[in-house]
Design a protein around this motif. Structure first.
Motif, PDB file in Angstrom:
ATOM      1  N   THR A 117      -2.699  -1.417   5.096  1.00 52.53           N
ATOM      2  CA  THR A 117      -2.474  -0.163   5.808  1.00 52.53           C
ATOM      3  C   THR A 117      -3.439   0.923   5.351  1.00 52.53           C
ATOM      4  O   THR A 117      -3.936   1.709   6.162  1.00 52.53           O
ATOM      5  N   ALA A 118      -3.725   0.974   4.051  1.00 49.65           N
ATOM      6  CA  ALA A 118      -4.602   2.019   3.514  1.00 49.65           C
ATOM      7  C   ALA A 118      -6.000   1.947   4.118  1.00 49.65           C
ATOM      8  O   ALA A 118      -6.684   2.963   4.244  1.00 49.65           O
ATOM      9  N   VAL A 160       1.045   5.323   1.431  1.00 50.68           N
ATOM     10  CA  VAL A 160       0.476   6.444   2.171  1.00 50.68           C
ATOM     11  C   VAL A 160       1.140   7.717   1.650  1.00 50.68           C
ATOM     12  O   VAL A 160       2.359   7.870   1.716  1.00 50.68           O
ATOM     13  N   CYS A 217      -4.463   7.539   1.392  1.00 47.02           N
ATOM     14  CA  CYS A 217      -4.084   6.135   1.569  1.00 47.02           C
ATOM     15  C   CYS A 217      -4.529   5.321   0.359  1.00 47.02           C
ATOM     16  O   CYS A 217      -5.724   5.244   0.058  1.00 47.02           O
ATOM     17  N   ASP A 252       0.866  -1.167   0.000  1.00 48.58           N
ATOM     18  CA  ASP A 252       0.000   0.000   0.000  1.00 48.58           C
ATOM     19  C   ASP A 252       0.907   1.222   0.000  1.00 48.58           C
ATOM     20  O   ASP A 252       2.118   1.111   0.268  1.00 48.58           O
TER      21      ASP A 252
END
Length: 223
Positions: free
Chosen positions: A101-102, A62, A128, A60
């Protein structure tokens, strides 16, 4: 660092760290639909071409405002476990993170109310990118004219250098399986960076910030 990941190499001998290695290029390519075609971008004749890669499976991403992202990166390396690959593109700092994580990071920020408007030391909006999203990353090698500008720009003492092209790798992928921070690690870095920014706004000094040169992050510290 989780089992099966590689810490990667980070030079102690002034080796350029902004270019992606063959192993790092293969890792990035593994996220694409056509890995071999993506890897071909490593060739000299296509070295300046940015890549568009899908998120959610291999990594992912950020995306933070450049100045705030640099503060996050400083915290990750000076007080935390280090970072995964990091790039600057179109005025944003792109921090590569573990898949999932997003989805999780915005929930953590909301739960802790760190993104609340008007809050002192609030975390600025973070973009994200996860499953179903794509992200544009810099070329796999550094263009010859991509000379980093001096650090210590206006209002951001100690900032990492950003290439004049506005697109470069800050911590380039250099292993086939780089370690990637999860949502909790990035939340911690964002909160620390927000607190530091809030503290800086109340400091008054008649002296300009010292220019101490660009920082070097020791990859051996990754967990």
């Amino acid at each position: 660092m989780s089992a099966g990941t590689e810490a990667g190499r980070y030079p102690q001998d002034r080796v350029d760290v902004t270019g992606v290695t063959a192993e790092g290029a293969a890792w990035l390519a593994s996220a694409g639909t056509y890995p071999r075609r993506t890897s071909a971008a490593r060739r000299e004749e296509r070295r300046a071409a940015p890549l568009v890669l899908p998120c959610g499976t291999v990594f992912d991403v950020v995306s933070a405002p450049a100045l705030f992202g640099r503060r996050m990166l400083d915290r990750l390396w000076t007080e935390g476990p280090g970072s995964g690959p990091v790039a600057v593109h179109r005025g944003r700092m792109l921090l590569f993170a573990s898949p999932g994580t997003a989805h999780r990071l915005p929930t953590l920020l909301e739960w802790e109310e760190w993104g609340s408007p008007g809050r002192t030391g609030a975390v600025p909006p973070l973009l994200c990118h996860g499953t179903g999203d794509t992200v544009t990353v810099p070329a796999l090698t550094v263009p010859a004219d991509s000379t980093p500008e001096p650090r210590g720009g206006r209002g951001d003492a100690g900032a990492l250098p950003v290439a004049r092209t506005g697109s470069r790798w800050v911590v380039a992928p250099d292993t086939p399986r780089p370690w990637l921070p999860g949502p909790e690690v990035l939340l911690w870095a964002a909160v620390r960076a927000a607190r530091a920014r809030a503290s800086a706004t109340v400091r008054i000094s008649i002296f300009p910030p010292a220019d101490q040169g660009a920082k070097v992050y020791d990859v051996s510290r990754r967990r």
